[in-house]
Design a protein around this motif. Structure first.
Motif, PDB file in Angstrom:
ATOM      1  N   GLU A 107       0.834  -1.208   0.000  1.00  0.00           N
ATOM      2  CA  GLU A 107       0.000   0.000   0.000  1.00  0.00           C
ATOM      3  C   GLU A 107       0.869   1.259   0.000  1.00  0.00           C
ATOM      4  OE1 GLU A 107      -3.433   0.529   2.421  1.00  0.00           O
ATOM      5  OE2 GLU A 107      -3.411   2.667   1.910  1.00  0.00           O
ATOM      6  N   ILE A 108       1.935   1.264   0.796  1.00  0.00           N
ATOM      7  CA  ILE A 108       2.752   2.484   0.857  1.00  0.00           C
ATOM      8  C   ILE A 108       4.110   2.296   0.184  1.00  0.00           C
ATOM      9  CG2 ILE A 108       1.673   3.541   2.873  1.00  0.00           C
ATOM     10  CD1 ILE A 108       3.893   2.270   4.583  1.00  0.00           C
ATOM     11  N   ASP A 109       4.406   1.080  -0.274  1.00  0.00           N
ATOM     12  CA  ASP A 109       5.703   0.779  -0.880  1.00  0.00           C
ATOM     13  C   ASP A 109       6.859   1.048   0.092  1.00  0.00           C
ATOM     14  OD1 ASP A 109       7.629   0.078  -2.795  1.00  0.00           O
ATOM     15  OD2 ASP A 109       7.798   2.148  -3.502  1.00  0.00           O
ATOM     16  N   TYR A 110       6.680   0.587   1.304  1.00  0.00           N
ATOM     17  CA  TYR A 110       7.740   0.693   2.316  1.00  0.00           C
ATOM     18  C   TYR A 110       7.964  -0.667   2.948  1.00  0.00           C
ATOM     19  CZ  TYR A 110       8.377   5.767   2.745  1.00  0.00           C
ATOM     20  OH  TYR A 110       8.729   7.079   2.528  1.00  0.00           O
ATOM     21  N   TRP A 111       9.177  -0.902   3.409  1.00  0.00           N
ATOM     22  CA  TRP A 111       9.483  -2.050   4.260  1.00  0.00           C
ATOM     23  C   TRP A 111       9.296  -1.589   5.696  1.00  0.00           C
ATOM     24  CZ3 TRP A 111      11.104  -6.859   2.309  1.00  0.00           C
ATOM     25  CH2 TRP A 111      11.324  -6.874   0.926  1.00  0.00           C
ATOM     26  N   VAL A 112       8.503  -2.347   6.441  1.00  0.00           N
ATOM     27  CA  VAL A 112       8.173  -1.915   7.806  1.00  0.00           C
ATOM     28  C   VAL A 112       9.013  -2.727   8.797  1.00  0.00           C
ATOM     29  CG1 VAL A 112       6.290  -1.586   9.457  1.00  0.00           C
ATOM     30  CG2 VAL A 112       5.830  -1.420   6.991  1.00  0.00           C
TER      31      VAL A 112
END
Ligand code: HEM
Length: 433
Positions: free
Chosen positions: A56-61
């Motif tokens: 959804e945000i194109d981030y690695w969390v």
């Protein structure tokens, strides 16, 4: 905020290389139930998949304490360049509007890497001299007293609207030498910036927020320009004197960006943390009664609030090369969302982490203010403000309680968390002074 280039907006950092896992697909940071309670989701993530990719945000969390801290500690591998970029892409119309409007924030503090960050932080690093801290503490107490004098006889208040909404920005204005009558404008521009950078808005709302953002930038720049010839004895004056008229030492846009940055970093965070502190302490009545009986417990209680329910729940970094985090291979240029609120609940660092314990011995080891070279520069000020608020509130209205059955609402953005309203009540005749 920084205006991202087109290629930055288009680039995705993980989707091509990562099969989207169950938990990444479930991460829905702009809506309930996550907004009301991110902690249950994070507890699951730490257990099942502590580093995951969010399409959804194109981030690695990143959710574990030791991984988050290791990332903060390595600015070479993990750049801060993206921390002020919009989390959701801006519409091309908004980008054009900001460019044409002369929006000129440059990487200056939170989103600058060494050597730029080192150069600028050298000037901004020690603004809280003992003399200024003593003055600011007296100012905070005077302002808190003014608010309490007005609300104590009422027996009921929304402590956000009636006290902590404006308080931190009033203090910041003293620090930056700005006129008090501008507070409402700044609060509304700060909201524009927050939603545009950390929210997920449709185009027409982005355009509305961007108009406020531009005004906000121009206000910051004009404030610095006005003081150039006669720098006052305050933080902005220090920066102007420090640059000695030389842009290579510190440019006017860099000073304006620092001011612009502080106008949000220095109050949204503290407004939200103050509101949360009051909620958490009143929900845990024994903790509230303990600080009323013994105010020396307040400093550690504040650390526990920062650990338990901080107001900056995530922060960001970009991987400058391929790297492994918690056993997961992260591609170069990947964007990372560091779940600070999750790290602060990591059982391996904070046993029984969902228990709110104002006497917790290692509460202050939280990462609510970050860690390393970007460690929050306003932490001493935030701590003073919180201390004075809790000292005065517990002294003047010890019988204060939360209005029953209220639902706390949080603004739909990825990083800044605090209840929009906190309704409280107390008996006027018996308990107040
Ligand atoms: C409860 C209140 C606050 C919280 C939770 C908070 C949190 C944070 C966090 C998480 C960071 C990023 C640290 C990192 O990247 O390692 C940060 C940086 C920063 N904060 Fe705060 N902050 C608060 C209050 C303030 C106040 C009152 C000010 C200003 C007066 C301030 C100014 C800054 C600045 C300028 C930075 C960037 C520092 C740098 O990049 O060198 N903050 N803060």
């Amino acid at each position: 905020m920084r205006i991202p280039s087109e290629s930055e907006q288009a680039k995705r950092s993980g989707a091509q290389t990562c099969p989207v896992s169950g938990i990444g697909a479930e991460f829905d940071p702009f809506r309930d139930p996550y907004l009301s309670d991110p902690y249950s989701f994070w507890a699951r993530a730490r257990r099942e998949e502590p580093v995951f990719y969010s399409p959804e945000i194109d981030y690695w969390v990143v959710t574990r304490y030791r991984d988050v801290k290791a990332i903060f500690a390595d600015p070479k591998t993990f750049s801060a360049s993206i921390v002020q970029n919009p989390i959701a892409p801006l519409s091309p119309k908004v980008v054009a509007m900001l460019r044409e409007g002369g929006f000129g924030a440059v990487p200056a503090m939170s989103n600058a890497d060494p050597p730029v960050h080192t150069r600028i932080r050298k000037f901004t690093g020690q603004p809280f001299t003992p003399r200024r801290v003593a003055h600011l503490e007296a100012d905070v107490r005077r302002i808190v007293t003014r608010y309490l004098d007005s609300i104590v006889p009422r027996g009921r208040a929304d402590l956000v609207r009636d006290m902590v909404y404006e308080l931190p920005v009033l203090v910041l204005f003293i620090f930056l030498g700005m006129p008090e009558e501008d507070v409402p404008r700044i609060k509304s521009w700060a909201r524009n910036r927050l939603m545009l950078t950390w929210g997920n808005l449709p185009e027409e709302e982005q355009l509305k927020e961007a108009a406020g953002l531009l005004e906000y930038w121009r206000y910051s720049k004009q404030h610095v320009e006005k003081l150039l010839d006669n720098p006052p004895d305050n933080f902005v004056g220090d920066l102007i004197r420090g640059r000695g008229g030389d842009d290579r030492v510190l440019s006017i846009d860099e000073i304006a960006t620092v001011v612009y940055g502080l106008l949000i970093a220095g109050h949204e965070t503290t407004t939200s943390l103050s509101a949360t502190a009051i909620v958490r302490l009143l929900e845990h009545r024994e903790a509230w009664e303990a600080i009323c009986a013994d105010p020396s417990l307040i400093p550690n209680a504040i650390e526990e609030v920062l650990r338990f329910d901080t107001s900056v729940i995530t922060w960001r970094r970009r991987a400058t090369r391929e790297v492994e985090i918690g056993g997961v291979k992260i591609p170069p240029d990947a964007k990372l969302l560091l779940a600070l609120g999750s790290a602060n609940h990591d059982e391996s660092e904070f046993p029984d982490s969902r228990r709110f314990d104002i006497r917790r011995a290692n509460a202050k080891d939280h990462v609510a203010f970050g860690f390393g070279i970007h460690y929050c520069f306003g932490a001493p000020l935030a701590r003073i403000e919180l201390t004075v608020i809790l000292q005065e509130l517990s002294r003047r209205i010890p019988g204060i309680r939360l209005v029953a059955n209220q639902k706390f609402e949080y603004s739909p953005n990825i990083s800044f968390r605090g209840p929009k309203r906190v309704l409280v009540e107390w008996h006027v005749s018996r308990e107040t002074s």
